[in-house]
Motif scaffolding. Structure first.
Motif, mmCIF file in Angstrom:
data_model
loop_
_atom_site.group_PDB
_atom_site.id
_atom_site.type_symbol
_atom_site.label_atom_id
_atom_site.label_comp_id
_atom_site.label_asym_id
_atom_site.label_seq_id
_atom_site.Cartn_x
_atom_site.Cartn_y
_atom_site.Cartn_z
ATOM 1 N N CYS A 244 0.830 -1.209 0.000
ATOM 2 C CA CYS A 244 0.000 0.000 0.000
ATOM 3 C C CYS A 244 0.863 1.257 0.000
ATOM 4 C CB CYS A 244 -0.929 -0.003 1.213
ATOM 5 S SG CYS A 244 -2.292 -1.189 1.096
ATOM 6 N N ALA A 245 1.915 1.259 0.813
ATOM 7 C CA ALA A 245 2.788 2.430 0.879
ATOM 8 C C ALA A 245 3.500 2.668 -0.447
ATOM 9 C CB ALA A 245 3.813 2.255 2.001
ATOM 10 N N ILE A 246 3.952 1.601 -1.079
ATOM 11 C CA ILE A 246 4.699 1.728 -2.335
ATOM 12 C C ILE A 246 3.798 2.198 -3.473
ATOM 13 C CG2 ILE A 246 5.957 0.395 -4.099
ATOM 14 C CD1 ILE A 246 7.013 -1.358 -1.750
ATOM 15 N N THR A 247 2.549 1.738 -3.479
ATOM 16 C CA THR A 247 1.639 2.073 -4.582
ATOM 17 C C THR A 247 0.734 3.260 -4.263
ATOM 18 O OG1 THR A 247 0.007 0.451 -3.793
ATOM 19 C CG2 THR A 247 1.619 -0.292 -5.439
ATOM 20 N N GLY A 248 0.854 3.825 -3.057
ATOM 21 C CA GLY A 248 0.065 5.001 -2.723
ATOM 22 C C GLY A 248 -1.361 4.709 -2.315
ATOM 23 N N ARG A 249 -1.667 3.492 -1.971
ATOM 24 C CA ARG A 249 -3.007 3.159 -1.493
ATOM 25 C C ARG A 249 -3.128 3.498 -0.011
ATOM 26 N NH1 ARG A 249 -5.644 -1.187 -4.686
ATOM 27 N NH2 ARG A 249 -6.587 -1.942 -2.754
ATOM 28 N N PRO A 250 -4.350 3.664 0.498
ATOM 29 C CA PRO A 250 -4.529 3.891 1.936
ATOM 30 C C PRO A 250 -3.969 2.706 2.731
ATOM 31 C CG PRO A 250 -6.558 4.377 0.741
ATOM 32 C CD PRO A 250 -5.635 3.715 -0.245
ATOM 33 N N ALA A 251 -3.457 2.990 3.895
ATOM 34 C CA ALA A 251 -2.900 1.930 4.737
ATOM 35 C C ALA A 251 -3.985 0.940 5.126
ATOM 36 C CB ALA A 251 -2.264 2.531 5.979
ATOM 37 N N PRO A 252 -3.680 -0.345 5.161
ATOM 38 C CA PRO A 252 -4.676 -1.340 5.571
ATOM 39 C C PRO A 252 -4.982 -1.200 7.057
ATOM 40 C CG PRO A 252 -2.518 -2.376 5.360
ATOM 41 C CD PRO A 252 -2.363 -0.962 4.863
ATOM 42 N N ALA A 253 -6.144 -1.692 7.455
ATOM 43 C CA ALA A 253 -6.511 -1.659 8.869
ATOM 44 C C ALA A 253 -5.562 -2.550 9.669
ATOM 45 C CB ALA A 253 -7.949 -2.142 9.040
ATOM 46 N N GLY A 254 -5.283 -2.144 10.896
ATOM 47 C CA GLY A 254 -4.420 -2.946 11.754
ATOM 48 C C GLY A 254 -5.080 -4.271 12.107
ATOM 49 N N GLU A 255 -4.287 -5.265 12.372
ATOM 50 C CA GLU A 255 -4.796 -6.600 12.674
ATOM 51 C C GLU A 255 -4.290 -7.072 14.028
ATOM 52 O OE1 GLU A 255 -3.868 -9.329 9.548
ATOM 53 O OE2 GLU A 255 -4.547 -7.972 7.956
ATOM 54 N N THR A 256 -5.089 -7.902 14.680
ATOM 55 C CA THR A 256 -4.636 -8.569 15.896
ATOM 56 C C THR A 256 -3.734 -9.725 15.501
ATOM 57 O OG1 THR A 256 -6.686 -8.019 17.068
ATOM 58 C CG2 THR A 256 -5.355 -9.814 17.966
ATOM 59 N N PRO A 257 -2.513 -9.775 16.015
ATOM 60 C CA PRO A 257 -1.612 -10.863 15.618
ATOM 61 C C PRO A 257 -2.146 -12.226 16.037
ATOM 62 C CG PRO A 257 -0.721 -9.664 17.498
ATOM 63 C CD PRO A 257 -1.896 -8.877 17.014
ATOM 64 N N TRP A 258 -1.877 -13.214 15.212
ATOM 65 C CA TRP A 258 -2.292 -14.572 15.561
ATOM 66 C C TRP A 258 -1.372 -15.583 14.884
ATOM 67 C CZ3 TRP A 258 -4.412 -18.217 12.025
ATOM 68 C CH2 TRP A 258 -4.654 -17.726 10.736
ATOM 69 N N GLN A 259 -1.437 -16.814 15.360
ATOM 70 C CA GLN A 259 -0.636 -17.896 14.818
ATOM 71 C C GLN A 259 -1.279 -19.218 15.204
ATOM 72 O OE1 GLN A 259 3.285 -17.846 16.927
ATOM 73 N NE2 GLN A 259 2.322 -16.208 18.097
ATOM 74 N N TRP A 260 -0.742 -20.301 14.699
ATOM 75 C CA TRP A 260 -1.353 -21.596 14.986
ATOM 76 C C TRP A 260 -0.291 -22.701 14.998
ATOM 77 C CZ3 TRP A 260 -0.918 -19.708 10.124
ATOM 78 C CH2 TRP A 260 -0.494 -20.578 9.126
ATOM 79 N N SER A 261 -0.707 -23.857 15.541
ATOM 80 C CA SER A 261 0.138 -25.049 15.521
ATOM 81 C C SER A 261 -0.764 -26.268 15.432
ATOM 82 C CB SER A 261 0.999 -25.120 16.793
ATOM 83 O OG SER A 261 1.770 -26.308 16.823
ATOM 84 N N ASP A 262 -0.446 -27.178 14.492
ATOM 85 C CA ASP A 262 -1.188 -28.431 14.342
ATOM 86 C C ASP A 262 -0.331 -29.589 14.833
ATOM 87 O OD1 ASP A 262 -3.402 -27.200 13.150
ATOM 88 O OD2 ASP A 262 -2.431 -27.235 11.189
ATOM 89 N N GLN A 263 -0.867 -30.375 15.751
ATOM 90 C CA GLN A 263 -0.170 -31.549 16.269
ATOM 91 C C GLN A 263 -1.193 -32.666 16.442
ATOM 92 O OE1 GLN A 263 2.175 -30.384 19.806
ATOM 93 N NE2 GLN A 263 2.124 -28.291 19.011
ATOM 94 N N TYR A 264 -0.956 -33.792 15.748
ATOM 95 C CA TYR A 264 -1.920 -34.896 15.751
ATOM 96 C C TYR A 264 -3.280 -34.347 15.295
ATOM 97 C CZ TYR A 264 1.828 -36.685 18.734
ATOM 98 O OH TYR A 264 3.048 -37.036 19.241
ATOM 99 N N ASP A 265 -4.316 -34.575 16.103
ATOM 100 C CA ASP A 265 -5.643 -34.049 15.752
ATOM 101 C C ASP A 265 -5.957 -32.772 16.525
ATOM 102 O OD1 ASP A 265 -5.687 -35.315 18.198
ATOM 103 O OD2 ASP A 265 -7.645 -36.256 17.910
ATOM 104 N N LEU A 266 -4.928 -32.152 17.055
ATOM 105 C CA LEU A 266 -5.099 -30.922 17.817
ATOM 106 C C LEU A 266 -4.823 -29.705 16.952
ATOM 107 C CD1 LEU A 266 -3.120 -31.863 21.053
ATOM 108 C CD2 LEU A 266 -5.598 -31.987 20.724
ATOM 109 N N LYS A 267 -5.638 -28.696 17.109
ATOM 110 C CA LYS A 267 -5.370 -27.407 16.464
ATOM 111 C C LYS A 267 -5.288 -26.352 17.556
ATOM 112 C CE LYS A 267 -6.316 -24.734 12.397
ATOM 113 N NZ LYS A 267 -5.124 -25.296 11.824
ATOM 114 N N LEU A 268 -4.091 -25.833 17.735
ATOM 115 C CA LEU A 268 -3.885 -24.730 18.660
ATOM 116 C C LEU A 268 -3.912 -23.433 17.867
ATOM 117 C CD1 LEU A 268 -2.958 -23.315 21.304
ATOM 118 C CD2 LEU A 268 -0.614 -23.846 20.621
ATOM 119 N N GLN A 269 -4.760 -22.502 18.293
ATOM 120 C CA GLN A 269 -4.827 -21.176 17.684
ATOM 121 C C GLN A 269 -4.554 -20.139 18.766
ATOM 122 O OE1 GLN A 269 -8.860 -22.090 16.158
ATOM 123 N NE2 GLN A 269 -8.153 -21.216 14.223
ATOM 124 N N ILE A 270 -3.640 -19.247 18.473
ATOM 125 C CA ILE A 270 -3.227 -18.232 19.456
ATOM 126 C C ILE A 270 -3.484 -16.858 18.870
ATOM 127 C CG2 ILE A 270 -1.317 -17.323 20.821
ATOM 128 C CD1 ILE A 270 0.079 -20.032 20.411
#
Length: 409
Positions: A310-336
């Protein structure tokens, strides 16, 4: 001031760099785009390396962000197997590992991070491995299977994912962790205990409070991991997963501001207005928490790619986001969602024994972070609560009979 005809040079062809190149064209950039990557592959998804790739369920083609033909069709000059070795900001020029030089109008550092190597005897033995690239994953897959013993040094998320995949392939697996519990630097004790028990049910062994002081080998190949108490844990291969270091040397040597990562603003711009940094290498603002931080996650790479595009092309800045991540182990899905900064209380919602629960980290009556196991509503509404900084009712939060929508309301 944007210039849609500027020559944009992207150093790094990972998730951040590859996404940025595509977004620039999507956002109308008409100038040259050159993307330099130090691997033979076009940009690909890295999280499945420790899961689907090791289990033979994915390969470079299936994990590619875009088909290789896309880059030629989009007039993106993709140059694999090359590294940037020198940055001359005054001349706006980058020297590459083959001796060639590339001039730029705008430079984007998407150089990522590298696995931390242990400075101990035997670390250079064959079979002592890391898991950061597709090449790493392919080499590890060849060494893991029935009748093999895999030692994993480090009980973080990558180590646990590798352990789960190793068991799925029929290997015997032992995890060696220096701290007295798993995930000690990144998760609550509730989560640490849950994952240890779950992995033990699947046959993974653990050595906690175990300091690794060396690797032993025979004919140049690792045969065991030596601990500080004198024991040697036998193995056919060892994966070291004790963290990563940002590849910020190019930036620091050129005089850009760094702080264990390249310091950027909310446009992903560095202290030089012609240079951006995105992804794992960037030390970026986190407005939600009023601090700077370096994040290693796909969502962060995507968010910063959007900011820079957006900055390089002159578009409006995107809305801020809440950081998140995940981990898959066996049949478990951890979302943070979020980060547990300045936390003074922890609320557990649900029963860990059920395999479906969430841990909420609070600062006063505001939510800082949530770790959700097989609990999508808790993750999704928790992420929303972190982002809007709403105050919440702790009693309702702790009561699974109260819906997360009601909690959020």
């Amino acid at each position: 001031m944007s210039d849609l005809n500027a020559h944009v040079v992207i150093i790094g062809a990972g998730h951040a760099g590859g996404t940025l190149a595509a977004l620039l064209r999507q956002y109308g950039h008409t100038g040259r785009i050159t993307m330099i990557g130090d691997e033979p592959h076009a940009p690909y998804q890295r999280p499945p390396l420790s899961k689907a790739w090791l289990k033979g369920e994915a390969d470079a083609d299936s994990l590619a962000l875009k088909p290789l033909a896309f880059y030629a069709e989009a007039d993106i000059d993709f140059r694999p197997n090359l590294r940037a070795v020198k940055l001359e900001r005054s001349a706006r020029k980058v020297t590459l590992s083959d001796g060639s030089q590339v001039d730029y109008d705008v430079l984007v550092l998407a150089t990522g991070a590298r696995a931390i190597a242990l400075p101990i005897p035997g670390a250079d033995l064959a079979g002592v491995m890391f898991l950061r690239t597709a090449t790493d994953a392919e080499a590890l897959k060849a060494k893991v299977g029935p009748g093999k013993r895999l030692a994993v040094v480090g009980g973080g998320y990558i180590g646990l994912e590798v352990a789960a995949s190793g068991r799925a392939l029929g290997a015997e697996v032992v995890v060696l962790e220096r701290e007295t519990r798993l995930l000690a630097r990144v998760a609550t004790e509730v989560l640490s205990d849950f994952f240890r028990r779950y992995h033990e049910k699947h046959g993974v062994g653990f050595e906690l409070g175990a300091s690794v002081i060396g690797f032993e080998g025979d004919n140049g190949h690792v045969t065991g991991v030596k601990l500080a108490d004198g024991r040697v844990i036998g193995c056919d291969a060892a994966v070291v997963g004790v963290g990563a270091h940002p590849n910020d040397e190019l930036a620091s040597e050129s005089g850009l501001e760094t702080a264990r990562g390249v310091v950027v603003d909310l446009e992903a711009r560095t202290s030089d207005p012609h240079v951006f940094a995105i992804g794992d290498v960037a030390h970026r603002p986190m407005p939600i928490y009023g601090r700077m931080f370096r994040m290693e996650s796909v969502p962060n790479a995507l968010e910063q790619a959007k900011q820079a595009a957006c900055a390089i092309t002159g578009r409006p800045a995107p809305a801020g986001e809440t950081p998140w991540q995940w981990s898959d182990q066996y049949d478990l899905k951890l979302q943070i969602a979020g980060y547990a900064f300045d936390v003074d209380e922890i609320v557990v919602r649900g029963d860990p024994a059920s395999g479906k629960f969430a841990v909420f980290h609070l600062k006063g009556d505001q939510l800082q972070s949530v770790e959700a196991i097989n609990a999508p509503p808790e993750f999704m509404m928790g992420r929303q609560l972190i982002g809007n900084r709403k105050r919440l009712d702790k009693a309702k939060l702790a009561d699974p009979s109260v819906s997360m929508k009601e909690v959020a309301a």
